[in-house]
Scaffold this motif. Sequence first.
Motif, mmCIF file in Angstrom:
data_model
loop_
_atom_site.group_PDB
_atom_site.id
_atom_site.type_symbol
_atom_site.label_atom_id
_atom_site.label_comp_id
_atom_site.label_asym_id
_atom_site.label_seq_id
_atom_site.Cartn_x
_atom_site.Cartn_y
_atom_site.Cartn_z
ATOM 1 N N UNK A 1 0.808 -1.217 0.000
ATOM 2 C CA UNK A 1 0.000 0.000 0.000
ATOM 3 C C UNK A 1 0.843 1.271 0.000
ATOM 4 N N UNK A 2 2.136 1.123 -0.202
ATOM 5 C CA UNK A 2 3.029 2.275 -0.178
ATOM 6 C C UNK A 2 3.262 2.859 -1.562
ATOM 7 N N UNK A 3 4.025 3.957 -1.655
ATOM 8 C CA UNK A 3 4.298 4.588 -2.941
ATOM 9 C C UNK A 3 5.373 3.848 -3.730
ATOM 10 N N UNK A 4 5.261 3.916 -5.041
ATOM 11 C CA UNK A 4 6.357 3.506 -5.907
ATOM 12 C C UNK A 4 7.336 4.665 -5.992
ATOM 13 N N UNK A 5 8.373 4.507 -6.816
ATOM 14 C CA UNK A 5 9.320 5.612 -6.949
ATOM 15 C C UNK A 5 9.989 5.607 -8.310
ATOM 16 N N UNK A 6 10.349 6.803 -8.745
ATOM 17 C CA UNK A 6 11.264 6.983 -9.865
ATOM 18 C C UNK A 6 12.634 7.226 -9.257
ATOM 19 N N UNK A 7 13.613 6.387 -9.586
ATOM 20 C CA UNK A 7 14.977 6.590 -9.103
ATOM 21 C C UNK A 7 15.798 7.148 -10.261
ATOM 22 N N UNK A 8 16.582 8.170 -9.970
ATOM 23 C CA UNK A 8 17.458 8.794 -10.964
ATOM 24 C C UNK A 8 18.886 8.410 -10.639
#
Length: 324
Positions: free
Chosen positions: A313-320
């Motif tokens: 139920x948590x957020x995904x992420x964009x990793x740079x």
Amino acid sequence: MHITTPFVSAPRRTRWAQRICAALVASLGFFTLAACGGSGDDDVDRGPSTIEVQAKLNGLYWDAGAAKLYLTDDDAAANAIKVWAGKDQFTAAYPLPAMQPEQRPTLGQLTRADDGKLYVTRFGFGSYGTVVAAPPAGQPYNLTGLAGDRRRLPLTPTADGKLLTGWFRGGGSGPSGVISEITLGTGAQASERELITGLSKPAGLVVRGDQVIVSDQGSGKILAYSLAAIRTQPSTAAAGRLVAQFTSADSLDLMTSGADGTLYFGTGTGSLYAVDSQGGFKTLATGWPGIRGVAVDNANRRLFAAVGAVQADGPSSIRIVPLD
């Protein structure tokens, strides 16, 4: 098994801060690049950094001409191609064709062809697999003439205006995986023919000159073919030139290519890899949640990765991730 310490290097960042960050990552054993923050005083965030996204991320595409990052969201309430609007903001850029209530919006690789349209695969779960076209103006639409029982994941354009896509039937454990070529016709019409058969679950697909590069999730193999040759005579998984060998447990996912031909892709086990033209690989990061799509910003030497949520139920992420 591939183990390495994540690297951090970015000429545009302040050097002393970068060295301190790299030392902390190495000495404390952090398996993430997010601890090092963004790009300091620069307008362009070259990473290492993490942007949290309330989405179920899948495909990514970096539009070099417009300097925009596009993404797909597999959340049940989403059915759109989204665009990064800066900081942690992602807005719907292209609402996609409506679906039936029982259908899921699961999307795959996102790309742009020479006709200016964005194209994305819809997985379809063996019933409604397709490719969706999103023109710069007007409403997105499903291509017609494509078999819906094909579970579609990767997609990439060719230099002569066609599309290559990868798909499979069933669970992706047998030799039902195929790379096929889509010829675009008038309006939404399209036709498709098979070029490579005998794969298990093709997940990544890149065209690099005359080379077609395929990653097969079921076998862990990255294979290369001549596009001209397979157009003349369709080929098989067994006939491909082996570029690199991983394992099925690595769960290779969507793939992209940098300007120098380096292949970039993540895995379901949370590792991020770069493979050069000679087959040598570098581990860019390990220990992340599962990685789906990746996209390269060649001008700013950075890689974007779509990383799953730590908790359901948590957020995904964009990793740079910086690339030099």
